[in-house]
Design a protein around this motif. Structure first.
Motif, PDB file in Angstrom:
ATOM      1  N   VAL B 238       0.814  -1.219   0.000  1.00 51.38           N
ATOM      2  CA  VAL B 238       0.000   0.000   0.000  1.00 51.38           C
ATOM      3  C   VAL B 238       0.843   1.264   0.000  1.00 51.38           C
ATOM      4  O   VAL B 238       0.355   2.338  -0.333  1.00 51.38           O
ATOM      5  CB  VAL B 238      -0.986   0.017   1.193  1.00 51.38           C
ATOM      6  CG1 VAL B 238      -2.035  -1.057   1.011  1.00 51.38           C
ATOM      7  CG2 VAL B 238      -0.256  -0.141   2.511  1.00 51.38           C
ATOM      8  N   SER B 239       2.104   1.141   0.399  1.00 51.80           N
ATOM      9  CA  SER B 239       2.944   2.339   0.382  1.00 51.80           C
ATOM     10  C   SER B 239       4.398   1.924   0.291  1.00 51.80           C
ATOM     11  O   SER B 239       4.787   0.901   0.838  1.00 51.80           O
ATOM     12  CB  SER B 239       2.707   3.156   1.653  1.00 51.80           C
ATOM     13  OG  SER B 239       3.645   4.214   1.740  1.00 51.80           O
ATOM     14  N   GLU B 240       5.184   2.720  -0.432  1.00 53.83           N
ATOM     15  CA  GLU B 240       6.614   2.431  -0.525  1.00 53.83           C
ATOM     16  C   GLU B 240       7.403   3.681  -0.168  1.00 53.83           C
ATOM     17  O   GLU B 240       7.074   4.768  -0.613  1.00 53.83           O
ATOM     18  CB  GLU B 240       6.973   2.004  -1.952  1.00 53.83           C
ATOM     19  CG  GLU B 240       6.568   0.593  -2.284  1.00 53.83           C
ATOM     20  CD  GLU B 240       7.146   0.167  -3.631  1.00 53.83           C
ATOM     21  OE1 GLU B 240       8.363   0.271  -3.803  1.00 53.83           O
ATOM     22  OE2 GLU B 240       6.350  -0.242  -4.495  1.00 53.83           O
ATOM     23  N   GLN B 241       8.421   3.511   0.636  1.00 54.16           N
ATOM     24  CA  GLN B 241       9.323   4.615   0.956  1.00 54.16           C
ATOM     25  C   GLN B 241      10.749   4.125   0.760  1.00 54.16           C
ATOM     26  O   GLN B 241      11.025   2.929   0.892  1.00 54.16           O
ATOM     27  CB  GLN B 241       9.136   5.077   2.402  1.00 54.16           C
ATOM     28  CG  GLN B 241       7.801   5.745   2.677  1.00 54.16           C
ATOM     29  CD  GLN B 241       7.701   7.119   2.050  1.00 54.16           C
ATOM     30  OE1 GLN B 241       8.684   7.841   1.928  1.00 54.16           O
ATOM     31  NE2 GLN B 241       6.490   7.473   1.627  1.00 54.16           N
ATOM     32  N   THR B 242      11.651   5.052   0.452  1.00 62.44           N
ATOM     33  CA  THR B 242      13.048   4.672   0.286  1.00 62.44           C
ATOM     34  C   THR B 242      13.946   5.554   1.144  1.00 62.44           C
ATOM     35  O   THR B 242      13.544   6.627   1.585  1.00 62.44           O
ATOM     36  CB  THR B 242      13.500   4.829  -1.174  1.00 62.44           C
ATOM     37  OG1 THR B 242      13.283   6.184  -1.554  1.00 62.44           O
ATOM     38  CG2 THR B 242      12.758   3.909  -2.105  1.00 62.44           C
ATOM     39  N   PHE B 243      15.145   5.070   1.385  1.00 62.70           N
ATOM     40  CA  PHE B 243      16.170   5.891   2.042  1.00 62.70           C
ATOM     41  C   PHE B 243      17.509   5.487   1.433  1.00 62.70           C
ATOM     42  O   PHE B 243      17.583   4.586   0.606  1.00 62.70           O
ATOM     43  CB  PHE B 243      16.142   5.688   3.559  1.00 62.70           C
ATOM     44  CG  PHE B 243      16.501   4.302   4.008  1.00 62.70           C
ATOM     45  CD1 PHE B 243      15.549   3.309   4.095  1.00 62.70           C
ATOM     46  CD2 PHE B 243      17.829   3.988   4.341  1.00 62.70           C
ATOM     47  CE1 PHE B 243      15.887   2.030   4.499  1.00 62.70           C
ATOM     48  CE2 PHE B 243      18.170   2.714   4.755  1.00 62.70           C
ATOM     49  CZ  PHE B 243      17.193   1.725   4.834  1.00 62.70           C
ATOM     50  N   ALA B 244      18.562   6.176   1.856  1.00 62.38           N
ATOM     51  CA  ALA B 244      19.894   5.862   1.348  1.00 62.38           C
ATOM     52  C   ALA B 244      20.731   5.276   2.476  1.00 62.38           C
ATOM     53  O   ALA B 244      20.665   5.758   3.610  1.00 62.38           O
ATOM     54  CB  ALA B 244      20.554   7.123   0.800  1.00 62.38           C
ATOM     55  N   ALA B 258       3.073   6.495   9.015  1.00 64.63           N
ATOM     56  CA  ALA B 258       2.117   6.650  10.117  1.00 64.63           C
ATOM     57  C   ALA B 258       0.833   7.312   9.641  1.00 64.63           C
ATOM     58  O   ALA B 258      -0.224   7.145  10.244  1.00 64.63           O
ATOM     59  CB  ALA B 258       2.754   7.464  11.249  1.00 64.63           C
ATOM     60  N   ALA B 259       0.931   8.069   8.529  1.00 60.96           N
ATOM     61  CA  ALA B 259      -0.256   8.791   8.042  1.00 60.96           C
ATOM     62  C   ALA B 259      -1.181   7.907   7.211  1.00 60.96           C
ATOM     63  O   ALA B 259      -2.263   8.347   6.831  1.00 60.96           O
ATOM     64  CB  ALA B 259       0.193   9.993   7.208  1.00 60.96           C
ATOM     65  N   LEU B 260      -0.746   6.671   6.907  1.00 63.25           N
ATOM     66  CA  LEU B 260      -1.574   5.801   6.075  1.00 63.25           C
ATOM     67  C   LEU B 260      -2.868   5.458   6.803  1.00 63.25           C
ATOM     68  O   LEU B 260      -2.871   5.157   7.986  1.00 63.25           O
ATOM     69  CB  LEU B 260      -0.831   4.494   5.755  1.00 63.25           C
ATOM     70  CG  LEU B 260       0.378   4.600   4.840  1.00 63.25           C
ATOM     71  CD1 LEU B 260       1.060   3.242   4.753  1.00 63.25           C
ATOM     72  CD2 LEU B 260      -0.034   5.081   3.463  1.00 63.25           C
ATOM     73  N   ASP B 261      -3.968   5.523   6.052  1.00 60.99           N
ATOM     74  CA  ASP B 261      -5.256   5.184   6.648  1.00 60.99           C
ATOM     75  C   ASP B 261      -6.046   4.406   5.619  1.00 60.99           C
ATOM     76  O   ASP B 261      -6.370   4.940   4.562  1.00 60.99           O
ATOM     77  CB  ASP B 261      -5.977   6.471   7.052  1.00 60.99           C
ATOM     78  CG  ASP B 261      -7.220   6.188   7.859  1.00 60.99           C
ATOM     79  OD1 ASP B 261      -7.230   5.131   8.538  1.00 60.99           O
ATOM     80  OD2 ASP B 261      -8.159   6.995   7.808  1.00 60.99           O
ATOM     81  N   PRO B 262      -6.372   3.134   5.836  1.00 58.96           N
ATOM     82  CA  PRO B 262      -6.050   2.354   7.044  1.00 58.96           C
ATOM     83  C   PRO B 262      -4.577   1.940   7.069  1.00 58.96           C
ATOM     84  O   PRO B 262      -3.923   1.934   6.035  1.00 58.96           O
ATOM     85  CB  PRO B 262      -6.943   1.125   6.880  1.00 58.96           C
ATOM     86  CG  PRO B 262      -7.076   0.966   5.397  1.00 58.96           C
ATOM     87  CD  PRO B 262      -7.084   2.350   4.833  1.00 58.96           C
ATOM     88  N   GLN B 263      -4.121   1.609   8.246  1.00 54.51           N
ATOM     89  CA  GLN B 263      -2.746   1.137   8.384  1.00 54.51           C
ATOM     90  C   GLN B 263      -2.607  -0.265   7.796  1.00 54.51           C
ATOM     91  O   GLN B 263      -3.538  -1.069   7.879  1.00 54.51           O
ATOM     92  CB  GLN B 263      -2.386   1.094   9.877  1.00 54.51           C
ATOM     93  CG  GLN B 263      -2.189   2.478  10.468  1.00 54.51           C
ATOM     94  CD  GLN B 263      -0.795   3.023  10.225  1.00 54.51           C
ATOM     95  OE1 GLN B 263       0.159   2.565  10.809  1.00 54.51           O
ATOM     96  NE2 GLN B 263      -0.686   4.001   9.344  1.00 54.51           N
ATOM     97  N   PRO B 264      -1.480  -0.582   7.156  1.00 55.18           N
ATOM     98  CA  PRO B 264      -1.286  -1.941   6.622  1.00 55.18           C
ATOM     99  C   PRO B 264      -1.135  -2.972   7.752  1.00 55.18           C
ATOM    100  O   PRO B 264      -0.935  -2.601   8.913  1.00 55.18           O
ATOM    101  CB  PRO B 264      -0.006  -1.821   5.813  1.00 55.18           C
ATOM    102  CG  PRO B 264       0.705  -0.646   6.361  1.00 55.18           C
ATOM    103  CD  PRO B 264      -0.344   0.294   6.872  1.00 55.18           C
TER     104      PRO B 264
END
Lengths: 296, 429
Positions: B238-244, B258-264
C-alpha cells in the motif's frame, strides 16, 4: 494536512539541530576566518560523554549539563592546542589543520570506543508522543529540540547584542586588529567563542542522539557538513544567517522526502546541494551575508 | 595441551569405529573435529587407525607439513557491514584452525589471509587484488553483502580464482563467471519465505521501506513484491518509501507511513545491518506498532542493541545454522565460544565457518590447490554437510538450494520460529 503538519514538526526539529551546530561554525568563522571541520568531532565526543554519564545512572538533565561542560572544554582545548599556534597563518592552513584535527579525533575515537555504533539511552519521557490537537502529535524529543534551540538562540542573541563580551566579539569579528588596539583581549574572545560554540554542539549531540538513537565515532561528519552548507546558504560568519540556513536545509530535506516521488527521495542530498549552488549563483554572499570589501 | 572435550562416550565410539575400519581417515578427522578434539589426541588416533587398517603409511592427522595452502578472505571488518562481517571472519578463522589441528588440507597447512574491505567498494577491490597478486591465494571467500561481493567477483573471475561468497545473497552474483559461487540461498528464496510467512499470518497489506543504494536491499524488495503480489497470496503493497544507506534520520519516511489510513497489516523493511536497529526504533517512535518483517540483513546484534524494546515483534528470514539445536550446530557454537569468548553473534559466523570448510573439502577432492581444479571440484559438490545446511550445486548452477530459518525477536531474544522451504520462488533473474 495532518501529514503536512507532522512533517513540519520533523523539519523544524531537524533544522533546530543543524542550527545549534551551524552557530558554532559561524561564530568561529566570523572571528578567525576558520572553517572548523573538527566541530563535528566536538559533537561526537559530546554524544559519547552523554552515553557514558547516562550509563552511569545520572539523571538526564545532569547528563546534558556534563555533556555541555565536556564539549566546551574539548572546544577550548582544540583551539589552544591546534589553532592558536597557527594564529595569523593563511586561511588554507587553518582549514587543512581543522581537517587534520577532525581525522585525528575520529580515529582516536575508533581506537578508544570501537567502530561499532552504540545505542543512545533516550529517556522514556522523550520517546512519548504528546497530542497537539487536530490529529497532530509531537514526540518529547522533538518538543525539547525545538524549544531548547529557540531558547538558546534567544539567549545567544541577547549575549551577542547586549553584553560587553558580545560587543567585544562583534568588534573582533569586524576587525581583529582594530579590536586589539581598542584594548580588547582577542584571545579571551576567541576562547569564549569556541566554548559557546562547542557547548551548543554538546546540546546538539544529546538532541541528535535522542532523535536517531545511535552514536558512533564517525557520526560528526554529516551534521557538520550540513551545518557548513547552512552557514554558506545563510551567509558565512553571520549567526542569524547560519540559523536561517539551517532551517532552510532541515525543511528542504524533510519535505523532499515527503513530497518527492519515492524513487527520487533518496537523492535528497543531491537536491539540497543543488539548491546550495543555485542560491550561491543568485546571492554569492548568502541570504543574509553582507558584501564587504576584502580587507587589505 | 589438553583435549578440549572430555566426553568419553563419543570419543571411544570414534576409536571403536576406526579400529574396525568402518571409517576412512577423513571421516575420523571430521568426526574428531565435530567432537572438538585437540590436535595431539587426534594425531594419535589417526596413527592408531591407520596402523590398524595397515593401508596407508602416512598418518592422517599428523601435523600438516609443506608449503601452506593459502585461502584469501575479504570481509568488511570496519564500516557498515562490520556487525556481520566480523563474525563471518571469526567463523572462517575458527574453521582454518580446526582444519590445521586435524592434519590440514592434503597434508598441508591451510593459511587464511584476512583482508579488511572496510565496507567500501574501492577498498574491497584493492584487498582482493592484494590477496591475488601478493598473497597468491588459491581461492577467495568472504563479504556478506551483494554490493561488495560484486566488487570481488570480477577480479577473481579474471584472475581465474574461485570466489565463494559466504553470505551475499544476490542471485546474480554467480552470473559474473564460472569461478564465482554462493554459499547461501538467493534473495528470491528469503523474500519468498517472508511473503509466505505473512500469508500464513493472514496479513494482506504491507508498507515497504527500501534502502535504494544497495543491491541486496533492492533485490530483496523486488523479490518480496513479486512473491507477495503473486496470485496465490494476492497481497498488496500500500505504500513504498526509500532511504539511502548511511542515513540516520528516517522521521520523514516514518511519518508518511504513520499517516496511512487504514494502516497496513505489517511492514517489510529491506535494510542492511547498519540500519536494522535504527529504522525499527524510529518506526516505533513514530507509532508504527505492527509487526516488521525483513531478511537476513536483520540478522545482526545491532538490531536489538540499537533497536532496544522496539525490536520486539520483528520477524526476519535468515540462514539456518545457529538457531536450532542440532549436534553440528551445538558443536560449532561450543567451539566458537571457546575461541572467541562469545556465542556466535549472528548466523554469518556459521556461514564463514562453512565457507572455509567447503573450500577445504573441494581442495581435498581436487587433490591439488590448482585454481581450476578447485573450481571443478567445487562445482561438483554434492551433499556437503555444513552447519548452515547441506550444500549441493546442481548441474550448471552455483547457488545451493537451502532452507530458510524464521527468527522472531521476543523480549530482546533472537527466538527461532521454524525452518521453512518456500512453496514458490520468483525466478532469479
Amino acid at each position: 494536512m495532518t501529514t503536512f503538519g507532522q512533517q513540519f514538526i520533523n523539519a523544524l526539529s531537524l533544522g533546530s539541530i543543524y542550527a545549534l551546530v551551524a552557530v558554532g561554525l559561524a561564530m568561529v568563522f566570523g572571528i578567525l576566518r576558520l572553517i572548523n571541520f573538527a566541530h563535528g568531532e566536538v559533537l561526537m565526543l559530546g554524544a559519547f560523554t552523554a552515553v557514558f554519564f547516562g550509563a552511569s545512572g545520572w539523571s538526564f538533565p545532569l547528563v546534558v549539563l556534563m555533556t555541555v561542560i565536556a564539549t566546551a572544554i574539548v572546544g577550548v582545548l582544540m583551539e589552544r592546542i591546534a589553532y592558536r599556534p597557527l594564529r595569523g597563518a593563511p586561511d588554507v592552513t587553518l582549514l587543512l589543520t581543522s581537517l587534520g584535527v577532525s581525522i585525528a579525533v575520529q580515529n582516536a575515537a575508533i581506537l578508544f570506543f570501537g567502530a561499532q555504533p552504540r545505542p543512545f539511552p533516550t529517556p522514556a519521557v522523550l520517546s512519548q508522543q504528546i497530542p497537539l490537537g487536530g490529529g497532530l502529535q509531537i514526540s518529547g524529543a522533538n518538543l525539547v529540540t525545538i524549544l531548547s534551540a529557540l531558547i538558546l538562540m534567544v539567549l545567544l542573541t541577547i549575549f551577542v547584542t547586549r553584553t560587553r563580551m558580545g560587543a567585544q566579539m562583534r568588534a573582533t569579528a569586524e576587525n581583529a586588529m582594530a579590536a586589539r588596539l581598542m584594548g580588547i583581549d582577542v584571545n579571551v574572545v576567541i576562547i569564549v567563542a569556541f566554548a559557546i560554540g562547542s557547548a551548543l554542539a554538546g546540546v546538539a549531540a544529546v538532541l541528535w542522539g535522542a532523535r536517531v538513537g545511535r552514536i558512533e565515532p564517525l557520526m560528526g561528519f554529516v551534521p557538520v557538513l550540513k551545518a557548513f552548507v547552512a552557514t554558506v546558504i545563510g551567509g558565512f560568519g553571520s549567526i542569524p544567517g547560519a540559523v536561517l540556513g539551517a532551517y532552510v536545509l532541515g525543511f528542504g530535506e524533510i519535505f523532499l522526502v515527503a513530497f518527492l516521488p519515492q524513487e527520487l527521495s533518496s537523492y535528497r542530498d543531491a537536491f539540497v546541494f543543488t539548491a546550495l549552488i543555485v542560491i550561491l549563483l543568485i546571492r554569492p554572499q548568502g541570504i543574509l551575508g553582507s558584501t564587504e570589501p576584502e580587507k587589505i | 595441551m589438553k583435549p578440549r572435550n572430555s566426553g568419553l562416550d563419543p570419543v571411544s565410539g570414534l576409536i571403536e569405529d576406526s579400529l574396525s575400519g568402518r571409517l576412512s581417515r577423513r571421516d575420523i578427522a571430521r568426526r574428531g573435529a565435530a567432537l572438538g578434539l585437540a590436535a595431539p589426541l587426534l594425531a594419535a588416533m589417526g596413527r592408531f587407525a591407520s596402523d590398524a587398517a595397515a593401508q596407508d603409511a602416512t598418518p592422517a592427522a599428523a601435523a600438516p607439513t609443506g608449503e601452506p595452502i593459502r585461502l584469501g578472505a575479504v570481509f568488511g571488518l570496519t564500516g557498515g557491514m562490520a556487525s556481520i562481517d566480523v563474525p563471518g571472519s571469526r567463523g572462517a578463522l575458527l574453521a582454518a584452525d580446526e582444519i590445521n589441528a586435524n592434519g590440514g588440507i592434503l597434508g598441508r597447512p591451510v593459511e587464511l589471509v584476512l583482508e579488511d574491505g572496510r565496507t567500501d567498494v574501492t577498498a574491497t577491490t584493492n584487498a582482493t587484488r592484494k590477496l591475488i597478486d601478493e598473497s597468491q591465494v588459491a581461492a577467495l571467500l568472504g563479504v556478506n553483502d551483494t554490493t561488495y561481493a560484486l566488487a570481488v567477483a570480477p577480479i577473481a573471475q579474471e584472475a581465474g580464482r574461485v570466489f565463494l561468497t559466504t553470505g551475499a545473497t544476490g542471485p546474480i552474483i554467480p552470473d559474473v563467471g564460472d569461478f564465482i559461487f554462493m554459499l547461501p540461498f538467493g534473495d528470491n528464496v528469503q523474500a519468498a519465505a517472508g511473503a509466505e510467512y505473512a500469508k500464513g499470518e493472514g496479513w494482506t497489506t504491507c508498507g515497504l521501506l527500501t534502502d535504494d543504494q544497495l543491491d541486496f536491499t533492492l533485490f530483496l524488495s523486488d523479490f518480496f513484491k513479486q512473491r507477495f503480489e503473486d496470485d496465490d497470496i494476492n497481497g498488496k503493497i500500500v505504500s513504498e518509501q526509500t532511504f539511502a544507506s548511511g542515513d540516520t534520520d528516517f522521521s520523514a519516511q516514518m511519518t508518511e507511513f504513520a499517516a496511512l489510513d487504514p494502516q497496513p497489516d505489517f511492514w517489510y523493511f529491506s535494510a542492511a545491518p547498519n540500519e536494522a536497529g535504527t529504522t525499527v526504533r524510529q518506526a516505533r517512535d513514530a507509532g508504527l506498532n505492527q509487526p516488521i518483517l525483513s531478511g537476513d540483513g536483520f540478522d545482526t546484534p545491532l538490531l536489538v542493541e540499537l533497536g532496544g524494546d522496539a525490536a520486539n515483534g520483528v520477524v526476519f528470514a535468515t540462514h539456518q545454522g545457529v538457531y536450532e539445536e542440532t549436534p553440528a550446530v551445538t558443536a560449532f557454537r561450543a567451539a566458537y565460544e571457546k575461541q572467541f569468548d562469545t556465542q556466535p553473534e549472528t548466523v554469518f559466523a556459521a556461514l564463514g565457518y562453512d565457507g572455509v570448510r567447503l573450500l577445504a573439502d573441494a581442495i581435498e577432492r581436487a587433490g591439488s590447490d590448482d585454481p581450476t581444479a578447485i573450481r571443478d571440484a567445487l562445482a561438483a559438490t554434492h551433499d556437503f554437510a555444513g552447519v548452515t545446511g547441506a550444500v549441493s550445486y546442481e548441474e550448471g548452477s552455483r547457488i545451493p538450494t537451502k532452507g530458510v530459518a524464521l527468527v522472531e525477536i521476543v523480549d530482546g531474544q533472537y527466538t527461532f520460529l521454524r525452518n521453512v522451504t518456500p512453496e514458490r520462488v520468483p525466478p532469479a533473474s
